[in-house]
Design a protein around this motif. Structure first.
Motif: not given
Ligand SMILES: C[S@@+](CC[C@H](N)C(=O)[O-])C[C@H]1O[C@@H](n2cnc3c(N)ncnc32)[C@H](O)[C@@H]1O
Length: 220
Positions: A74-98
């Motif tokens: 859970v993160e309110k700054l979208f600039l940081r959400v973008q970083k979480i999201y790209s890490k999740r996608e690039n690593l193929g992580i399926k068990n992390l909801f943002i």
């Protein structure tokens, strides 16, 4: 993908509650939050939420290490959400909801009672000046929500570099939660490390590790 490849899905004028690609967008200043069901993946034997996820380094590592746990960042700054999201996608992580939005809105409107096993909060903003203290997490209402959302054996981890904030948390949690370790300066085993943890450690700051259990655990 790069962080900037995730774009905010609507303009301020068209803002609304939305779940897209396992991201729940909760914009501020909506007139109504109550009607929407985001169908959060909470129907899982082990649910682990991190508040104040920052760039997601800590929770990404946890999600990789524990594929059988459903994680939420859970993160309110979208600039940081973008970083979480790209890490999740690039690593193929399926068990992390943002969750892209404010913790208090998530708590107030969308997290059901008895739905979370573990909550972790690493280096939340301490708001050290007394006149800003209303912005700190761990006010009475926040603690009541944490108590409400946690399941019976629920745990809370809180890590901070700020002595006064550590004391503030200890006071706020008293009564509702049991502190499971006496010496807050002893690191939690296999806890992992976040961006801010390394930053403060490199500046020689002391770190305080809180580990709480929901009180009902101890009365049974
Ligand atoms: C000091 S950073 C710590 C980030 C990360 N946990 C770490 O240790 O590297 C605090 C983070 O909490 C986020 N934050 C603060 N208040 C929040 C709130 N009410 N809802 C969601 N995120 C919040 C901030 O945007 C920031 O990214």
């Amino acid at each position: 993908m790069k962080p900037k490849d995730l774009t905010y899905p609507f303009s301020f004028k068209d803002r609304r509650l939305l779940v897209e690609n396992d991201v729940f967008y909760i914009p501020n200043y909506l007139s109504e939050y109550g009607e929407f069901d985001p169908q959060l993946p909470l129907d899982h034997p082990r649910v682990f939420i991190e508040f104040c996820s920052g760039n997601g380094e800590w929770i990404i590592q946890k999600a990789l290490e524990h594929p059988n746990i459903q994680f939420f960042a859970v993160e309110k700054l979208f600039l940081r959400v973008q970083k979480i999201y790209s890490k999740r996608e690039n690593l193929g992580i399926k068990n992390l909801f943002i969750v892209s939005g404010d913790i208090n809105l998530l708590l107030e409107h969308f997290l059901p009672t008895n739905s979370v096993d573990t909550l972790a909060i690493n280096f939340p903003d301490p708001w050290p000046k007394e006149r800003h203290s209303k912005n700190r997490l761990f006010h009475k209402n926040f603690v009541a929500h944490v108590q409400r959302i946690l399941k019976k054996r629920g745990a809370v981890f809180l890590v901070t570099d700020d002595t006064h904030f550590s004391a503030w948390v200890s006071q706020a949690m008293e009564g509702e939660f049991t502190l499971l370790k006496e010496d807050l300066k002893i690191p939690l085993e296999n806890y992992g490390s976040s961006f801010f943890q390394r930053l403060w450690e490199s500046k020689g700051k002391e770190i305080y590790y809180h580990h709480y259990a929901k009180r009902d655990l101890c009365s049974t």
